[in-house]
Scaffold this motif. Structure first.
Motif, PDB file in Angstrom:
ATOM      1  N   ALA A 114       0.849  -1.197   0.000  1.00 37.63           N
ATOM      2  CA  ALA A 114       0.000   0.000   0.000  1.00 37.63           C
ATOM      3  C   ALA A 114       0.884   1.246   0.000  1.00 37.63           C
ATOM      4  N   ASN A 115       1.894   1.256   0.875  1.00 36.15           N
ATOM      5  CA  ASN A 115       2.798   2.414   0.938  1.00 36.15           C
ATOM      6  C   ASN A 115       3.697   2.503  -0.290  1.00 36.15           C
ATOM      7  N   GLY A 116       4.067   1.347  -0.835  1.00 38.25           N
ATOM      8  CA  GLY A 116       4.903   1.342  -2.029  1.00 38.25           C
ATOM      9  C   GLY A 116       4.160   1.865  -3.249  1.00 38.25           C
ATOM     10  N   ASN A 135       9.499   7.514  10.023  1.00 39.14           N
ATOM     11  CA  ASN A 135       8.477   6.743   9.308  1.00 39.14           C
ATOM     12  C   ASN A 135       8.974   5.350   8.922  1.00 39.14           C
ATOM     13  N   HIS A 136       8.020   4.447   8.784  1.00 38.95           N
ATOM     14  CA  HIS A 136       8.285   3.042   8.466  1.00 38.95           C
ATOM     15  C   HIS A 136       9.050   2.897   7.137  1.00 38.95           C
ATOM     16  N   ALA A 137       9.854   1.841   7.062  1.00 33.08           N
ATOM     17  CA  ALA A 137      10.674   1.561   5.874  1.00 33.08           C
ATOM     18  C   ALA A 137       9.845   1.557   4.587  1.00 33.08           C
ATOM     19  N   SER A 138       8.617   1.079   4.660  1.00 36.98           N
ATOM     20  CA  SER A 138       7.795   0.989   3.445  1.00 36.98           C
ATOM     21  C   SER A 138       7.391   2.375   2.938  1.00 36.98           C
ATOM     22  N   ILE A 139       7.259   3.336   3.845  1.00 36.80           N
ATOM     23  CA  ILE A 139       6.976   4.714   3.420  1.00 36.80           C
ATOM     24  C   ILE A 139       8.228   5.289   2.748  1.00 36.80           C
ATOM     25  N   THR A 178       3.006  10.596   7.837  1.00 37.58           N
ATOM     26  CA  THR A 178       3.489  10.187   9.155  1.00 37.58           C
ATOM     27  C   THR A 178       2.935   8.830   9.554  1.00 37.58           C
ATOM     28  N   ASP A 179       3.710   8.067  10.321  1.00 37.60           N
ATOM     29  CA  ASP A 179       3.160   6.907  11.024  1.00 37.60           C
ATOM     30  C   ASP A 179       2.183   7.431  12.078  1.00 37.60           C
ATOM     31  N   GLY A 180       1.138   6.672  12.364  1.00 38.83           N
ATOM     32  CA  GLY A 180       0.199   7.052  13.426  1.00 38.83           C
ATOM     33  C   GLY A 180       0.825   6.829  14.797  1.00 38.83           C
ATOM     34  N   GLU A 209      -1.702   3.966   9.697  1.00 35.79           N
ATOM     35  CA  GLU A 209      -2.287   3.552  10.981  1.00 35.79           C
ATOM     36  C   GLU A 209      -1.937   2.104  11.363  1.00 35.79           C
ATOM     37  N   SER A 210      -0.858   1.563  10.802  1.00 33.55           N
ATOM     38  CA  SER A 210      -0.554   0.142  11.043  1.00 33.55           C
ATOM     39  C   SER A 210      -0.482  -0.235  12.525  1.00 33.55           C
ATOM     40  N   HIS A 211       0.219   0.573  13.327  1.00 32.96           N
ATOM     41  CA  HIS A 211       0.329   0.253  14.766  1.00 32.96           C
ATOM     42  C   HIS A 211      -0.748   0.948  15.592  1.00 32.96           C
ATOM     43  N   SER A 212      -1.547   1.813  14.976  1.00 33.14           N
ATOM     44  CA  SER A 212      -2.538   2.561  15.753  1.00 33.14           C
ATOM     45  C   SER A 212      -3.962   2.076  15.534  1.00 33.14           C
ATOM     46  N   GLY A 241      -2.383  -7.169   9.081  1.00 37.38           N
ATOM     47  CA  GLY A 241      -1.403  -8.086   9.658  1.00 37.38           C
ATOM     48  C   GLY A 241      -1.046  -7.802  11.108  1.00 37.38           C
ATOM     49  N   LYS A 242      -1.693  -6.833  11.736  1.00 36.81           N
ATOM     50  CA  LYS A 242      -1.400  -6.545  13.155  1.00 36.81           C
ATOM     51  C   LYS A 242      -2.682  -6.715  13.980  1.00 36.81           C
ATOM     52  N   SER A 243      -3.288  -5.605  14.438  1.00 36.68           N
ATOM     53  CA  SER A 243      -4.515  -5.720  15.252  1.00 36.68           C
ATOM     54  C   SER A 243      -5.623  -6.526  14.571  1.00 36.68           C
ATOM     55  N   VAL A 248      -2.696 -11.342   6.786  1.00 36.98           N
ATOM     56  CA  VAL A 248      -1.956 -10.663   5.736  1.00 36.98           C
ATOM     57  C   VAL A 248      -2.908  -9.711   5.031  1.00 36.98           C
ATOM     58  N   GLY A 249      -2.374  -8.656   4.457  1.00 37.26           N
ATOM     59  CA  GLY A 249      -3.212  -7.720   3.705  1.00 37.26           C
ATOM     60  C   GLY A 249      -2.983  -6.300   4.158  1.00 37.26           C
ATOM     61  N   GLY A 250      -3.183  -5.367   3.239  1.00 38.92           N
ATOM     62  CA  GLY A 250      -3.044  -3.957   3.563  1.00 38.92           C
ATOM     63  C   GLY A 250      -4.077  -3.158   2.797  1.00 38.92           C
TER      64      GLY A 250
END
Ligand SMILES: *Cc1c(COP(=O)(O)O)cnc(C)c1O
Length: 396
Positions: A114-116, A135-139, A178-180, A209-212, A241-243, A248-250
Motif C-alpha cells: 500500500a505504501n509502495g 516513518n516506516h521503511a515501506s513509506i 506520518t506513522d500514526g 495507521e498500522s500500529h494505531s 497483519g497486526k490488530s 496478511v493484507g493492507g
C-alpha cells in the motif's frame, strides 16, 4: 560463476555476525496467541507480537475463513482488475471505509505494498512529500519510487515540519506523511498539529495507521479518532497483519478520487495478486465484531494502563506512550540482549532492540501488550522483569 559472489556474501554475512547484528529466527510451533510454544518445546508468554486485539487465533475469524474456503475456494489466481476481484474483497473494502469514516478503500496484499504504491501514481516532480524521519521503511521506499521533491523533519518536530512547509510552497501540491504510532517508542504522532499546519500551508495529510488502528482512540479507530479528525485526513494506510487478525493484507483508504486514481495507476495493485477469499471473509467478520462491541479495545486499554503503571511502580524507565507499545529503557545494547535472553528463560518472550534499529545508547526491550493477555499473564511478565531487573542491576 558463483564463486566470487559467494565469497563476497560470506564475508558480508560474517561481518554482520561480528557486529552482533545477525538476525536469527525463533520458531513458534503453536498458534500465535498469549501463551505460545517455541522450539525446542518451551512454553512462553508472548509479549512481542503485533497481535494487539488478540485476534490472531480468534475462533470466529477461523470459522469465517473456513466457510469462505468452502464457498469461494482457495485463491484468486489473478490481479484485481483482470479477474481477481471477488465479492468478499469488495465487502472488506466497504467495511474498512466504514471503520475509518472514509469515502473509499483499495486493498493490497500488504501495507508494505500500500505504501509502495501510494505516492508515485499521485505526485510527480512538481509536488512535495514531507515525511517524518522515523516513518516506516515501506513509506521511505514508497517515497523513493516517486519523483516528488522530498523533505524530512525530525520525529514529531512541528517546528521543522513548518519550515519544510514554508519551503515547499515552491511546489504545486504538498503531502505530509506520518506513522500514526511510532513502533519503537509507542508515541502517537501529533496528527492534530500536523493537520492544523496542513490547513495553514495548503497541504494534504497521510497517516499510516498500522500500529494505531485497533489500538488508539476509545473505539480503536486510530489517530483520527484520538484527535477528532475522523474523515478529515486525505489518505490513511494500514495493515490487516497486526490488530486486525494478523494474517496478511493492507489497504489505502481516504478521499474517493485518490482511491480511484490508485485503482488506475498503483503498481502493486495492478501487477500483484489479490488477497485470498478466506482472508477477506475473516476480515469482514472482524470488522463486524468491531461494529458490535468495544470489548477488545476496552480490555487492551485497561491491560496497557495496568502493565505500564505496575512497571513504573517497580522502578522501570518507560518511554512515554499512548499505544500498546511499552519501551523499557535499558540504554546499553548488551544489557538489552542479556535481559531479553534471561526473560525468555523465565518464560517471557520479548525482544531487545539496539542501534541501528534505535538510536545509539537508546537500547531497550519493547513489550507489546494485547487484549489476548489475561491479568495473570501481565503479572507473570511484571514479576519476571522485576526479578531479572534486580539480577542485572537495572533495578536497585
Ligand atoms: C507493519 C507496518 C507496515 C507493514 O505492514 P505489512 O502489512 O506487514 O506489510 C507498514 N507500515 C507500518 C507503520 C507498519 O508498522
Amino acid at each position: 560463476m558463483y564463486k566470487d559472489f559467494q565469497e563476497h556474501l560470506k564475508a558480508e554475512l560474517q561481518s554482520i555476525r561480528d557486529a552482533g547484528l545477525y538476525k536469527e529466527e525463533r520458531v513458534i510451533t503453536s498458534a500465535q496467541q498469549a501463551a505460545i510454544k517455541v522450539k525446542p518445546g518451551k512454553d512462553v508468554l508472548n509479549f512481542c507480537a503485533n497481535n494487539y486485539l488478540g485476534l490472531a487465533n480468534n475462533p470466529q475469524l477461523i470459522e469465517a475463513a473456513k466457510k469462505a474456503l468452502d464457498t469461494h475456494g482457495y485463491g484468486m489466481a489473478s490481479v484485481r482488475f483482470i479477474c481477481g476481484t471477488g465479492d468478499l474483497q469488495k465487502q472488506l473494502e466497504e467495511k474498512i471505509s466504514e471503520f475509518f469514516g472514509t469515502e473509499d478503500t483499495i486493498l493490497y496484499t500488504s501495507c508494505f505494498d500500500a505504501n509502495g504504491g501510494v505516492f508515485e501514481p499521485l505526485l510527480d516532480e512538481n509536488d512535495a512529500i514531507i515525511s517524518d524521519a522515523l516513518n516506516h521503511a515501506s513509506i521511505i521506499d514508497g517515497v523513493r519510487l516517486c519523483k516528488a521533491q522530498r523533505y524530512r523533519y525530525a520525529n514529531a518536530n512541528m517546528e521543522e515540519l513548518e519550515n519544510c512547509l514554508k519551503t515547499a510552497q515552491a511546489q504545486r501540491h504538498r503531502l505530509i506523511v506520518t506513522d500514526g504510532v511510532f513502533s519503537m517508542d509507542g508515541n502517537v504522532a501529533p496528527v492534530d498539529k500536523i493537520y492544523a499546519l496542513a490547513e495553514k500551508y495548503n497541504a494534504m495529510v497521510m497517516v499510516d495507521e498500522s500500529h494505531s488502528a485497533g489500538v488508539v482512540g476509545h473505539t480503536g479507530r486510530g489517530t483520527t479518532e484520538f484527535f477528532n479528525l475522523r474523515g478529515k485526513v486525505e489518505i490513511i494506510t494500514g495493515t490487516l497483519g497486526k490488530s486486525f487478525g494478523g494474517a496478511v493484507g493492507g489497504f489505502t483508504t481516504g478521499k474517493k478520487e485518490i482511491i480511484a486514481m490508485l485503482r488506475q495507476r498503483s503498481r502493486p495493485y495492478l501487477f500483484s495478486n489479490s488477497i485470498p477469499p478466506m482472508v477477506a471473509a475473516a476480515g469482514v467478520k472482524m470488522f463486524e465484531i468491531m461494529g458490535e462491541t468495544n470489548d477488545l479495545q476496552d480490555k487492551l486499554h485497561s491491560n496497557t494502563e495496568y502493565f505500564i503503571g505496575r512497571m513504573k511502580a517497580a522502578g522501570f524507565d518507560i518511554k512515554p506512550t499512548q499505544s500498546a507499545i511499552c519501551a523499557v529503557m535499558l540504554y546499553d545494547a548488551k544489557l538489552s540482549q542479556d535481559m531479553a535472553a534471561r526473560l525468555q528463560e523465565e518464560g517471557i518472550y520479548v525482544t531487545g532492540f539496539y542501534y541501528p534499529v534505535v538510536p545509539k545508547g537508546q537500547a531497550r526491550i519493547r513489550v507489546q501488550v494485547s487484549a489476548g493477555h489475561e491479568k495473570e499473564h501481565l503479572d507473570r511478565c511484571i514479576a519476571a522483569f522485576t526479578k531479572v531487573g534486580k539480577e542485572l542491576g537495572v533495578l536497585k
